[in-house]
Design a protein around this motif. Sequence first.
Motif, PDB file in Angstrom:
ATOM      1  N   GLU A  49       2.601   9.099 -12.143  1.00  0.00           N
ATOM      2  CA  GLU A  49       3.738   8.193 -12.379  1.00  0.00           C
ATOM      3  C   GLU A  49       4.034   8.130 -13.872  1.00  0.00           C
ATOM      4  O   GLU A  49       3.809   7.129 -14.520  1.00  0.00           O
ATOM      5  N   GLN A  50       4.534   9.241 -14.442  1.00  0.00           N
ATOM      6  CA  GLN A  50       4.823   9.226 -15.874  1.00  0.00           C
ATOM      7  C   GLN A  50       6.057   8.365 -16.161  1.00  0.00           C
ATOM      8  O   GLN A  50       6.067   7.572 -17.083  1.00  0.00           O
ATOM      9  N   ILE A  51       7.126   8.562 -15.370  1.00  0.00           N
ATOM     10  CA  ILE A  51       8.358   7.795 -15.553  1.00  0.00           C
ATOM     11  C   ILE A  51       8.420   6.792 -14.401  1.00  0.00           C
ATOM     12  O   ILE A  51       8.230   7.182 -13.253  1.00  0.00           O
ATOM     13  N   PRO A  52       8.677   5.517 -14.685  1.00  0.00           N
ATOM     14  CA  PRO A  52       8.711   4.541 -13.586  1.00  0.00           C
ATOM     15  C   PRO A  52       9.745   4.933 -12.526  1.00  0.00           C
ATOM     16  O   PRO A  52      10.902   5.190 -12.855  1.00  0.00           O
ATOM     17  N   ALA A  53       9.298   5.000 -11.275  1.00  0.00           N
ATOM     18  CA  ALA A  53      10.178   5.467 -10.201  1.00  0.00           C
ATOM     19  C   ALA A  53      11.032   4.345  -9.626  1.00  0.00           C
ATOM     20  O   ALA A  53      12.164   4.580  -9.196  1.00  0.00           O
ATOM     21  N   ALA A  54      10.490   3.126  -9.623  1.00  0.00           N
ATOM     22  CA  ALA A  54      11.166   2.026  -8.928  1.00  0.00           C
ATOM     23  C   ALA A  54      12.589   1.763  -9.439  1.00  0.00           C
ATOM     24  O   ALA A  54      13.516   1.651  -8.628  1.00  0.00           O
ATOM     25  N   PRO A  55      12.806   1.682 -10.777  1.00  0.00           N
ATOM     26  CA  PRO A  55      14.189   1.425 -11.223  1.00  0.00           C
ATOM     27  C   PRO A  55      15.157   2.530 -10.802  1.00  0.00           C
ATOM     28  O   PRO A  55      16.317   2.247 -10.465  1.00  0.00           O
ATOM     29  N   LEU A  56      14.673   3.788 -10.830  1.00  0.00           N
ATOM     30  CA  LEU A  56      15.541   4.907 -10.436  1.00  0.00           C
ATOM     31  C   LEU A  56      15.849   4.838  -8.945  1.00  0.00           C
ATOM     32  O   LEU A  56      16.989   5.035  -8.508  1.00  0.00           O
ATOM     33  N   LEU A  57      14.824   4.542  -8.157  1.00  0.00           N
ATOM     34  CA  LEU A  57      14.994   4.461  -6.702  1.00  0.00           C
ATOM     35  C   LEU A  57      15.940   3.319  -6.323  1.00  0.00           C
ATOM     36  O   LEU A  57      16.903   3.505  -5.560  1.00  0.00           O
ATOM     37  N   ILE A  58      15.685   2.158  -6.902  1.00  0.00           N
ATOM     38  CA  ILE A  58      16.528   0.993  -6.597  1.00  0.00           C
ATOM     39  C   ILE A  58      17.957   1.251  -7.088  1.00  0.00           C
ATOM     40  O   ILE A  58      18.928   0.958  -6.390  1.00  0.00           O
ATOM     41  N   GLY A  59      18.058   1.841  -8.274  1.00  0.00           N
ATOM     42  CA  GLY A  59      19.380   2.161  -8.828  1.00  0.00           C
ATOM     43  C   GLY A  59      20.165   3.082  -7.915  1.00  0.00           C
ATOM     44  O   GLY A  59      21.368   2.879  -7.692  1.00  0.00           O
ATOM     45  N   ALA A  60      19.482   4.086  -7.369  1.00  0.00           N
ATOM     46  CA  ALA A  60      20.162   5.042  -6.484  1.00  0.00           C
ATOM     47  C   ALA A  60      20.699   4.343  -5.234  1.00  0.00           C
ATOM     48  O   ALA A  60      21.847   4.568  -4.819  1.00  0.00           O
ATOM     49  N   TYR A  61      19.874   3.471  -4.634  1.00  0.00           N
ATOM     50  CA  TYR A  61      20.319   2.789  -3.411  1.00  0.00           C
ATOM     51  C   TYR A  61      21.427   1.779  -3.705  1.00  0.00           C
ATOM     52  O   TYR A  61      22.350   1.607  -2.904  1.00  0.00           O
ATOM     53  N   VAL A  62      21.339   1.130  -4.856  1.00  0.00           N
ATOM     54  CA  VAL A  62      22.405   0.188  -5.239  1.00  0.00           C
ATOM     55  C   VAL A  62      23.722   0.941  -5.447  1.00  0.00           C
ATOM     56  O   VAL A  62      24.790   0.493  -5.003  1.00  0.00           O
ATOM     57  N   VAL A  63      23.633   2.102  -6.100  1.00  0.00           N
ATOM     58  CA  VAL A  63      24.844   2.901  -6.342  1.00  0.00           C
ATOM     59  C   VAL A  63      25.488   3.321  -5.023  1.00  0.00           C
ATOM     60  O   VAL A  63      26.699   3.183  -4.818  1.00  0.00           O
ATOM     61  N   VAL A  64      24.670   3.829  -4.092  1.00  0.00           N
ATOM     62  CA  VAL A  64      25.219   4.325  -2.818  1.00  0.00           C
ATOM     63  C   VAL A  64      25.814   3.173  -2.005  1.00  0.00           C
ATOM     64  O   VAL A  64      26.993   3.219  -1.602  1.00  0.00           O
ATOM     65  N   LEU A  65      25.008   2.129  -1.790  1.00  0.00           N
ATOM     66  CA  LEU A  65      25.491   1.031  -0.938  1.00  0.00           C
ATOM     67  C   LEU A  65      26.644   0.284  -1.616  1.00  0.00           C
ATOM     68  O   LEU A  65      27.638  -0.060  -0.966  1.00  0.00           O
ATOM     69  N   GLY A  66      26.521   0.067  -2.922  1.00  0.00           N
ATOM     70  CA  GLY A  66      27.593  -0.608  -3.657  1.00  0.00           C
ATOM     71  C   GLY A  66      28.871   0.213  -3.683  1.00  0.00           C
ATOM     72  O   GLY A  66      29.971  -0.318  -3.493  1.00  0.00           O
ATOM     73  N   GLY A  67      28.716   1.497  -3.911  1.00  0.00           N
ATOM     74  CA  GLY A  67      29.886   2.384  -3.949  1.00  0.00           C
ATOM     75  C   GLY A  67      30.603   2.438  -2.617  1.00  0.00           C
ATOM     76  O   GLY A  67      31.837   2.352  -2.552  1.00  0.00           O
ATOM     77  N   LEU A  68      29.824   2.556  -1.538  1.00  0.00           N
ATOM     78  CA  LEU A  68      30.435   2.617  -0.207  1.00  0.00           C
ATOM     79  C   LEU A  68      31.123   1.292   0.128  1.00  0.00           C
ATOM     80  O   LEU A  68      32.236   1.272   0.663  1.00  0.00           O
ATOM     81  N   PHE A  69      30.455   0.187  -0.210  1.00  0.00           N
ATOM     82  CA  PHE A  69      31.026  -1.125   0.072  1.00  0.00           C
ATOM     83  C   PHE A  69      32.336  -1.310  -0.705  1.00  0.00           C
ATOM     84  O   PHE A  69      33.344  -1.765  -0.148  1.00  0.00           O
ATOM     85  N   ALA A  70      32.303  -0.943  -1.975  1.00  0.00           N
ATOM     86  CA  ALA A  70      33.510  -1.085  -2.810  1.00  0.00           C
ATOM     87  C   ALA A  70      34.647  -0.230  -2.250  1.00  0.00           C
ATOM     88  O   ALA A  70      35.807  -0.667  -2.225  1.00  0.00           O
ATOM     89  N   TYR A  71      34.322   0.975  -1.792  1.00  0.00           N
ATOM     90  CA  TYR A  71      35.371   1.844  -1.252  1.00  0.00           C
ATOM     91  C   TYR A  71      35.963   1.261   0.031  1.00  0.00           C
ATOM     92  O   TYR A  71      37.181   1.266   0.219  1.00  0.00           O
ATOM     93  N   VAL A  72      35.086   0.742   0.913  1.00  0.00           N
ATOM     94  CA  VAL A  72      35.573   0.162   2.180  1.00  0.00           C
ATOM     95  C   VAL A  72      36.465  -1.049   1.894  1.00  0.00           C
ATOM     96  O   VAL A  72      37.533  -1.196   2.500  1.00  0.00           O
ATOM     97  N   VAL A  73      36.039  -1.903   0.960  1.00  0.00           N
ATOM     98  CA  VAL A  73      36.844  -3.085   0.611  1.00  0.00           C
ATOM     99  C   VAL A  73      38.192  -2.652   0.031  1.00  0.00           C
ATOM    100  O   VAL A  73      39.261  -3.160   0.423  1.00  0.00           O
ATOM    101  N   GLY A  74      38.152  -1.687  -0.891  1.00  0.00           N
ATOM    102  CA  GLY A  74      39.390  -1.194  -1.505  1.00  0.00           C
ATOM    103  C   GLY A  74      40.328  -0.578  -0.482  1.00  0.00           C
ATOM    104  O   GLY A  74      41.547  -0.826  -0.509  1.00  0.00           O
ATOM    105  N   LEU A  75      39.756   0.196   0.429  1.00  0.00           N
ATOM    106  CA  LEU A  75      40.570   0.847   1.459  1.00  0.00           C
ATOM    107  C   LEU A  75      41.196  -0.194   2.401  1.00  0.00           C
ATOM    108  O   LEU A  75      42.376  -0.089   2.768  1.00  0.00           O
ATOM    109  N   SER A  76      40.403  -1.213   2.762  1.00  0.00           N
ATOM    110  CA  SER A  76      40.924  -2.272   3.640  1.00  0.00           C
ATOM    111  C   SER A  76      42.080  -3.011   2.959  1.00  0.00           C
ATOM    112  O   SER A  76      43.080  -3.335   3.607  1.00  0.00           O
ATOM    113  N   ARG A  77      41.926  -3.270   1.660  1.00  0.00           N
ATOM    114  CA  ARG A  77      42.992  -3.973   0.930  1.00  0.00           C
ATOM    115  C   ARG A  77      44.265  -3.132   0.878  1.00  0.00           C
ATOM    116  O   ARG A  77      45.369  -3.642   1.058  1.00  0.00           O
TER     117      ARG A  77
END
Lengths: 93, 218
Positions: free
Chosen positions: A44-72
């Motif tokens: 574990e040279q580079i902390p994995a948790a921030p990268l992992l959490i960041g990736a899931y936040v980006v995907v779920l946040g991005g998809l949610f933002a797109y769905v909201v934008g598309l609905s509007r």
Amino acid sequence: MAALRAACVAAVVIGGAAASTALAAQPPQPQDEFRPVGNSPAPEQIPAAPLLIGAYVVVLGGLFAYVVGLSRRLGAVRQDVERLESEIKRRGR
Amino acid sequence: MPKWFTPAAVLCGLMFVISPLLIARAPDESSMGMVYKIYYYHMPSAWMFLLAPLVCGVSSAMFLVRGRPGDDRRAWAAAELTVLFGALTLITGPLWARRAWGTWWVWDARLTSSLVGWMIGWAYLILRRYGGPGSDKLAAGVALFGAVNVPFIFISVNYWRTIHPPTTVVPRLPVEMGLPLWFCVFAFLLLFMLLMTMRLRLEETRARLDDLYVALDE
């Protein structure tokens, strides 16, 4: 003749240096397969948790933002359609 | 919206709620550790990023041949999803690479061709937005290049020297890693279908709006 010999030596030295630099710059070999961690803990040279959490936040946040934008956008266009339909009906009368 | 849309949306939402639980239960990878779990969302995003330009390219080819507006609308919807899933892939990939490779980015065949594919998606959308009259056919031509790029992206890891894992890792995954992955793939595929349906509906409604404006002027 001496100049030619010096040029050959220089070419060999420069070529060798370039080759070693190129080899050193090569990326590591790709993995052919993924294996479960088993008993040996992974390094574990580079902390994995921030990268992992960041990736899931980006995907779920991005998809949610797109769905909201598309609905509007869809809602706004539907409102315009309804407004124009009622306008046409009103003029038809 | 079609009748299947609401049940499919509920199912898709449930799958996205369940997927982190399955991913959390999956084992870490031996050399990459926990960060490997980015793969469970990265790879399905990447597959949708390959599927979208294919849909866009085929629809554009059909539009160029038949000239039907429905094909053009489908292509436009798929181009937007190319950019969406491309962005997700190109962001999650470097987050994974930072830990697994020690670098955010390498200019190898896979990453570079993926970036090119994403930019082709942007080129399509920019053409449609600012291209003016006739941009539909110009954009359809661009979409063909986007579709041709897809097989190149897919095989690049197998044919060129690259740090990126080859496509053979997927069939070789042990069950405890493969099961969450395929669950996520189906969740993303369902989401792709739902988003395509919504985006298509938007284009159809816009076309209806244009017709109404014409009717109002007459």
